[in-house]
Motif scaffolding. Structure first.
Motif, mmCIF file in Angstrom:
data_model
loop_
_atom_site.group_PDB
_atom_site.id
_atom_site.type_symbol
_atom_site.label_atom_id
_atom_site.label_comp_id
_atom_site.label_asym_id
_atom_site.label_seq_id
_atom_site.Cartn_x
_atom_site.Cartn_y
_atom_site.Cartn_z
ATOM 1 N N HIS A 155 31.612 -57.241 -15.148
ATOM 2 C CA HIS A 155 32.517 -58.264 -14.622
ATOM 3 C C HIS A 155 33.655 -58.554 -15.600
ATOM 4 O O HIS A 155 34.804 -58.773 -15.186
ATOM 5 N N ALA A 156 33.356 -58.552 -16.901
ATOM 6 C CA ALA A 156 34.401 -58.787 -17.901
ATOM 7 C C ALA A 156 35.450 -57.677 -17.865
ATOM 8 O O ALA A 156 36.666 -57.939 -17.939
ATOM 9 N N TYR B 160 37.782 -55.923 -6.784
ATOM 10 C CA TYR B 160 36.720 -56.914 -6.597
ATOM 11 C C TYR B 160 35.529 -56.536 -7.465
ATOM 12 O O TYR B 160 35.176 -55.357 -7.585
ATOM 13 N N LYS B 161 34.905 -57.549 -8.055
ATOM 14 C CA LYS B 161 33.740 -57.327 -8.915
ATOM 15 C C LYS B 161 32.491 -57.094 -8.072
ATOM 16 O O LYS B 161 32.218 -57.832 -7.132
ATOM 17 N N LYS C 197 41.771 -56.354 -13.419
ATOM 18 C CA LYS C 197 42.499 -57.155 -12.441
ATOM 19 C C LYS C 197 43.780 -57.727 -13.052
ATOM 20 O O LYS C 197 44.850 -57.690 -12.444
ATOM 21 N N ALA C 198 43.661 -58.232 -14.264
ATOM 22 C CA ALA C 198 44.824 -58.820 -14.924
ATOM 23 C C ALA C 198 45.915 -57.780 -15.164
ATOM 24 O O ALA C 198 47.112 -58.084 -15.084
ATOM 25 N N THR D 224 36.683 -56.083 -24.194
ATOM 26 C CA THR D 224 35.254 -55.946 -23.869
ATOM 27 C C THR D 224 34.724 -54.616 -24.365
ATOM 28 O O THR D 224 33.623 -54.541 -24.946
ATOM 29 N N SER E 131 40.851 -52.358 -23.878
ATOM 30 C CA SER E 131 39.986 -53.473 -23.484
ATOM 31 C C SER E 131 39.273 -54.135 -24.660
ATOM 32 O O SER E 131 38.642 -53.461 -25.492
ATOM 33 N N ASP F 100 46.178 -55.689 -10.688
ATOM 34 C CA ASP F 100 46.272 -56.287 -9.352
ATOM 35 C C ASP F 100 47.728 -56.587 -8.995
ATOM 36 O O ASP F 100 48.493 -57.120 -9.820
ATOM 37 N N GLU G 236 37.617 -58.076 -14.800
ATOM 38 C CA GLU G 236 38.629 -59.130 -14.965
ATOM 39 C C GLU G 236 39.829 -58.597 -15.759
ATOM 40 O O GLU G 236 40.987 -58.922 -15.447
ATOM 41 N N GLU G 237 39.571 -57.796 -16.780
ATOM 42 C CA GLU G 237 40.667 -57.214 -17.550
ATOM 43 C C GLU G 237 41.486 -56.249 -16.697
ATOM 44 O O GLU G 237 42.727 -56.222 -16.769
ATOM 45 N N GLN H 110 32.421 -51.433 -8.878
ATOM 46 C CA GLN H 110 33.541 -52.302 -8.548
ATOM 47 C C GLN H 110 34.142 -51.786 -7.230
ATOM 48 O O GLN H 110 33.811 -50.690 -6.775
#
Length: 399
Positions: free
Chosen positions: A121-122, A139-140, A128-129, A201, A199, A132, A125-126, A146
């Motif tokens: 998920h982390a 989507y997670k 997506k930022a 993460t 990343s 997107d 999110e990276e 994903q």
């Protein structure tokens, strides 16, 4: 009369030299499945129609009693249904795996070593930022899974993309997207890979000695699913399902099957088999038909882990089948157990071969089978082809 169907995802396969030429089903210690086979009936089911991909969305749609040829829903769209995402008519959904690819381009792990939900998920999110926009939304999902929704590019439905788990140990450069939107999706994946290289993460994972996600691989395009009837309307009984993967939850969402979320049930070797077995008994108290889907044999097959796959099959027998058999001693219950498709540990990818099944319970007469194995299923002479008819045969069987 109650009915329970246990799906040992990917449990069947091919002879393994390291097991003396036995398959993992044959080598596994499964006294409870053996007892069901000796009390009931063993056979062979054909869940993958000719020309269709031997994937779990096809095979599990068949096990749930629907002809996958009539409902060829792309897996990306099917799994998104489990998340409650409604696709617009001009949107295409794709599965997007977080993978680890070597510097030489070899697919080392299609699941980034079965990455955790939190890290998956982390990373999402990276991504997506970074990526997107008005065309693409990520989507997670669960762990490495994903989902990418693309607006205004219907040609993706005709674009060929290799499924990540089908190219383990191979060079990904040999499997580029081809077709009308090949450059579009290739560009998205290149930009995703660049974001993963930067990343935070991933940097933490590397510092912790964990496998970083180097690539996002997109495949399995699908559009808005429609037209699938409710399970209760077709079979006149109420059903429930539990699984650790979004795919089965998506099938449940589309067919009106109630989904149980059981804590501890996962898609890998950390699955709490005992919790899943106890959960099945709770479901039987409220529903006529219960589906119990266990993903771990398939995951171990894709990883080529011989002992891991055998251990997963044994854990299903010990913790899930044993509890269901004990319940059946004091309750009228029929039990059906089977893989959806083979996932051989040598080839590490699905095949379209038929799978063995065992069914037992009131009204089901025994045949000569004594184990749930590929050879005994074939030798039984009982063949269910097409496989989606197996559920009706199981529910209606008079012996």
């Amino acid at each position: 009369m109650k009915h329970v169907i246990v799906i040992l995802d990917g449990a069947s396969g091919e002879p393994v030299p390291g097991l003396g030429g036995l398959t993992t089903l044959e080598a596994a210690f499964t006294p409870h499945l053996d007892a069901l086979a000796q009390e009931g009936r063993v056979g062979l089911a054909f869940h993958v129609p000719p020309g269709m991909e031997p994937s779990s969305n096809v095979a599990c749609t068949s096990i749930v009693g629907f002809d996958p040829s009539d409902y060829p829903i792309g897996r990306g769209a099917l799994e998104l249904s489990a998340l409650g995402v409604e696709l617009a008519d001009d949107e295409v959904a794709l599965r997007a795996n977080l993978c680890h690819v070597s510097p030489e381009g070899i697919m080392v792990s299609y699941s980034c070593d079965n990455i955790s939900n939190s890290d998956g998920h982390a990373l999402a999110e990276e991504l997506k930022a970074a990526l997107d926009d008005d065309q693409c939304t990520l989507y997670k999902g669960t762990g490495f899974r994903q989902y990418l929704v693309v607006k205004g590019h219907p040609g993706l439905m005709g674009t060929e993309m290799a499924a990540a788990h089908n190219i383990t140990d191979l060079n990904i450069a040999d499997f580029p997207p081809t077709g009308p939107e090949a450059e579009f999706i290739s560009d998205y994946m290149r930009r995703a890979n660049k974001a993963l290289a930067e990343s935070a993460t991933n940097a933490t994972r590397i510092a912790e000695g964990k496998m970083p996600a180097t690539n996002l691989m997109c495949f399995w395009p699908g559009q808005r699913p429609s037209g699938m009837p409710a399970f209760a309307d077709v079979y006149k009984v109420q059903a429930a399902l539990n699984s650790g993967v979004d795919l089965l939850a998506g099938i449940a969402a589309l067919t009106g099957i109630h989904r149980y979320d059981i804590p501890g049930v996962t898609d890998g070797p950390d699955n709490d088999y005992a919790a899943q077995g106890e959960g099945a008994l709770s479901m039987l108290a409220d529903y006529d038909v219960v589906f119990v889907h266990v993903e771990s044999p398939d995951a171990e097959g894709h990883d080529g882990n011989i002992e891991g796959k055998k251990s997963a099959i044994e854990a299903i027998d010990r913790e899930i089948i044993s509890r269901i058999r004990a319940y059946a001693k004091s309750n009228p219950l029929r039990i059906l157990a089977l893989p959806d498709h083979p996932t051989p540990v040598i080839g590490k990818r699905h095949t379209a071969d038929p799978v063995p099944f065992v069914m037992a319970g009131p009204g089901i007469e025994a045949n000569p089978g004594s184990r749930l194995t590929e050879a005994e299923g074939a030798a039984s002479g009982l063949r269910i082809d097409p496989g989606f008819e197996l559920l009706g045969y199981f529910l209606d069987s008079k012996g």
